[in-house]
Design a protein around this motif. Structure first.
Motif, PDB file in Angstrom:
ATOM      1  N   SER A  89     -60.275  20.086  25.293  1.00 40.79           N
ATOM      2  CA  SER A  89     -60.513  19.129  25.460  1.00 40.79           C
ATOM      3  C   SER A  89     -59.283  17.512  24.777  1.00 40.79           C
ATOM      4  O   SER A  89     -59.143  16.883  25.511  1.00 40.79           O
ATOM      5  CB  SER A  89     -61.764  18.270  25.130  1.00 40.79           C
ATOM      6  N   ILE A  90     -58.759  18.002  23.422  1.00 38.73           N
ATOM      7  CA  ILE A  90     -57.915  16.542  22.940  1.00 38.73           C
ATOM      8  C   ILE A  90     -57.198  17.323  22.690  1.00 38.73           C
ATOM      9  O   ILE A  90     -55.826  16.382  22.756  1.00 38.73           O
ATOM     10  CB  ILE A  90     -58.586  16.794  21.357  1.00 38.73           C
ATOM     11  N   PHE A  91     -56.443  19.025  23.570  1.00 36.15           N
ATOM     12  CA  PHE A  91     -55.446  18.813  22.517  1.00 36.15           C
ATOM     13  C   PHE A  91     -54.366  19.901  24.174  1.00 36.15           C
ATOM     14  O   PHE A  91     -53.114  19.619  24.956  1.00 36.15           O
ATOM     15  CB  PHE A  91     -55.217  20.479  22.224  1.00 36.15           C
ATOM     16  N   LEU A  92     -55.024  20.958  24.485  1.00 35.12           N
ATOM     17  CA  LEU A  92     -54.304  22.654  25.422  1.00 35.12           C
ATOM     18  C   LEU A  92     -54.238  21.623  26.588  1.00 35.12           C
ATOM     19  O   LEU A  92     -53.563  22.368  27.294  1.00 35.12           O
ATOM     20  CB  LEU A  92     -55.587  23.547  25.650  1.00 35.12           C
ATOM     21  N   ASN A  93     -54.980  20.645  27.085  1.00 33.89           N
ATOM     22  CA  ASN A  93     -55.265  19.835  28.563  1.00 33.89           C
ATOM     23  C   ASN A  93     -54.036  18.568  28.724  1.00 33.89           C
ATOM     24  O   ASN A  93     -53.410  18.366  29.504  1.00 33.89           O
ATOM     25  CB  ASN A  93     -56.823  19.549  29.026  1.00 33.89           C
ATOM     26  N   VAL A  94     -53.621  18.473  27.046  1.00 32.87           N
ATOM     27  CA  VAL A  94     -52.729  17.829  27.047  1.00 32.87           C
ATOM     28  C   VAL A  94     -50.861  17.868  27.065  1.00 32.87           C
ATOM     29  O   VAL A  94     -50.184  16.961  27.227  1.00 32.87           O
ATOM     30  CB  VAL A  94     -52.633  17.068  25.441  1.00 32.87           C
ATOM     31  N   VAL A  95     -50.832  18.931  26.314  1.00 36.30           N
ATOM     32  CA  VAL A  95     -49.417  19.597  25.893  1.00 36.30           C
ATOM     33  C   VAL A  95     -49.179  20.534  27.375  1.00 36.30           C
ATOM     34  O   VAL A  95     -49.953  21.426  27.842  1.00 36.30           O
ATOM     35  CB  VAL A  95     -49.490  19.840  24.917  1.00 36.30           C
ATOM     36  N   PRO A  96     -47.472  20.882  27.989  1.00 33.36           N
ATOM     37  CA  PRO A  96     -47.753  21.721  28.594  1.00 33.36           C
ATOM     38  C   PRO A  96     -47.463  23.085  28.327  1.00 33.36           C
ATOM     39  O   PRO A  96     -46.236  23.535  28.903  1.00 33.36           O
ATOM     40  CB  PRO A  96     -46.646  20.873  29.652  1.00 33.36           C
ATOM     41  N   ILE A  97     -48.413  23.342  28.028  1.00 34.55           N
ATOM     42  CA  ILE A  97     -48.865  24.890  27.431  1.00 34.55           C
ATOM     43  C   ILE A  97     -49.001  26.115  29.345  1.00 34.55           C
ATOM     44  O   ILE A  97     -49.547  25.111  29.853  1.00 34.55           O
ATOM     45  CB  ILE A  97     -48.982  25.492  26.592  1.00 34.55           C
ATOM     46  N   PRO A  98     -48.655  26.107  29.507  1.00 37.56           N
ATOM     47  CA  PRO A  98     -48.605  27.699  30.424  1.00 37.56           C
ATOM     48  C   PRO A  98     -50.239  27.765  31.011  1.00 37.56           C
ATOM     49  O   PRO A  98     -50.021  28.228  30.191  1.00 37.56           O
ATOM     50  CB  PRO A  98     -47.614  28.623  31.302  1.00 37.56           C
ATOM     51  N   GLU A  99     -50.740  27.644  31.804  1.00 42.88           N
ATOM     52  CA  GLU A  99     -52.392  28.245  32.103  1.00 42.88           C
ATOM     53  C   GLU A  99     -52.034  29.909  31.402  1.00 42.88           C
ATOM     54  O   GLU A  99     -52.817  30.537  31.348  1.00 42.88           O
ATOM     55  CB  GLU A  99     -53.232  28.184  33.497  1.00 42.88           C
ATOM     56  N   ALA A 100     -50.652  30.868  31.939  1.00 40.41           N
ATOM     57  CA  ALA A 100     -51.151  32.218  31.398  1.00 40.41           C
ATOM     58  C   ALA A 100     -50.235  32.220  30.386  1.00 40.41           C
ATOM     59  O   ALA A 100     -51.067  33.564  29.761  1.00 40.41           O
ATOM     60  CB  ALA A 100     -49.236  32.771  32.097  1.00 40.41           C
ATOM     61  N   ASN A 101     -50.551  31.158  29.054  1.00 36.42           N
ATOM     62  CA  ASN A 101     -50.752  31.686  28.128  1.00 36.42           C
ATOM     63  C   ASN A 101     -51.885  31.273  27.052  1.00 36.42           C
ATOM     64  O   ASN A 101     -51.611  31.004  25.997  1.00 36.42           O
ATOM     65  CB  ASN A 101     -49.246  30.555  27.702  1.00 36.42           C
ATOM     66  N   LYS A 102     -52.683  30.733  28.216  1.00 35.77           N
ATOM     67  CA  LYS A 102     -53.422  30.390  27.264  1.00 35.77           C
ATOM     68  C   LYS A 102     -55.279  31.136  27.751  1.00 35.77           C
ATOM     69  O   LYS A 102     -55.477  31.862  28.569  1.00 35.77           O
ATOM     70  CB  LYS A 102     -54.228  29.009  28.239  1.00 35.77           C
ATOM     71  N   LEU A 103     -54.692  32.206  26.255  1.00 35.90           N
ATOM     72  CA  LEU A 103     -55.176  33.041  26.028  1.00 35.90           C
ATOM     73  C   LEU A 103     -57.030  33.190  26.230  1.00 35.90           C
ATOM     74  O   LEU A 103     -57.398  33.391  24.389  1.00 35.90           O
ATOM     75  CB  LEU A 103     -54.840  34.608  25.093  1.00 35.90           C
ATOM     76  N   ARG A 104     -57.510  32.586  26.774  1.00 34.89           N
ATOM     77  CA  ARG A 104     -59.553  32.287  26.435  1.00 34.89           C
ATOM     78  C   ARG A 104     -60.349  33.300  27.076  1.00 34.89           C
ATOM     79  O   ARG A 104     -59.512  34.225  27.461  1.00 34.89           O
ATOM     80  CB  ARG A 104     -59.338  31.114  27.018  1.00 34.89           C
ATOM     81  N   PRO A 105     -61.287  33.797  25.428  1.00 37.33           N
ATOM     82  CA  PRO A 105     -61.630  34.555  25.302  1.00 37.33           C
ATOM     83  C   PRO A 105     -63.246  34.217  26.430  1.00 37.33           C
ATOM     84  O   PRO A 105     -63.100  33.336  26.611  1.00 37.33           O
ATOM     85  CB  PRO A 105     -62.332  35.360  24.151  1.00 37.33           C
TER      86      PRO A 105
END
Length: 244
Positions: A89-105
């Motif tokens: 909510s404060i970081f990952l949805n703000v900076v342009p990290i590709p969704e494929a690079n967000k390794l959410r458990p």
């Protein structure tokens, strides 16, 4: 040998962590083409995420950053208790990290299934010569009891050292079920930043600096340094027993 930096307060801890993280991520990207960063929950990290999302939004090629998380509570994905949900909510949805690079458990699964799945995800990361996932930057917090990640003192989880990710049951802190990286996973860390603040952390930090083998954070530092990784503690005066 771990480095200790005393910052004036939690805000400055977060700002220092953000600056050091940007430098480490950029160095990894320059050397390897990508950077793998292990996120953490906690008060100071949340400040650092806010700094990164504003001051450093254009300071890193975020398309080349892969993010995962050191431990997570087994709760629904949109639960307020989810570390990932808070960070997003404060970081990952703000900076342009590709969704494929967000390794959410998959924290909405039972702990055993979530841990097995996350270990599979880690196995797909760039590997070291020792066959471990290469972790360029790792953020760690520490509780007043000296726990880090979801590795607690005198808890069976601390002895489960072969897998990279394990389920944790009967956590001393709610919720009871979690998943966490292990000490083995930390062995492939290049740069670790530990954030700790408040007088309640003083005794644990003292024991950690004495390399108390019963303390999870001390064992984590040892695991990282044993393979050549570097560790920096960012603490406030109260955490190291300093008074004004």
């Amino acid at each position: 040998m771990a480095q200790f930096e005393v910052q004036p307060d939690t805000q400055h801890i977060g700002e220092a962590a953000a600056a050091k993280t940007v430098a480490a991520l950029n160095q990894a990207i320059e050397s390897y083409g990508t950077a793998v960063w292990v996120l953490a929950g906690g008060t100071a990290p949340m400040i650092a995420y806010k700094v990164l999302a504003t001051k450093y939004q254009n300071a890193v090629d975020w398309s080349k950053v892969i993010v995962l998380i050191g431990d997570e509570r087994c709760v629904p994905l949109n639960d307020p208790d989810s570390n990932w949900h808070q960070i997003a909510s404060i970081f990952l949805n703000v900076v342009p990290i590709p969704e494929a690079n967000k390794l959410r458990p998959k924290s909405d699964l039972p702990a055993e299934e979530a841990a097995t799945d996350y270990a599979r995800v880690l196995a797909q990361l760039p590997q070291t010569k020792a066959g471990l996932p290469k972790l360029d930057v790792v953020w760690l917090g520490m509780g007043e009891d000296g726990h880090t990640l979801s590795l607690f003192p005198q808890h069976p989880c601390l002895q489960n050292t072969q897998p990279l990710v394990i389920p944790v049951h009967d956590s001393p802190k709610p919720p009871a079920d979690r998943i966490t990286l292990t000490l083995k996973a930390l062995q492939a860390t290049t740069s670790c930043i530990i954030m700790a603040s408040g007088a309640g952390k003083t005794e644990a930090i003292k024991k950690a600096r004495e390399d108390d083998s019963q303390l999870p954070i001390a064992r984590a530092v040892r695991a990282i340094e044993s393979r050549g990784g570097n560790v920096t503690w960012l603490v406030d005066p109260a955490a190291v027993g300093e008074t004004a």
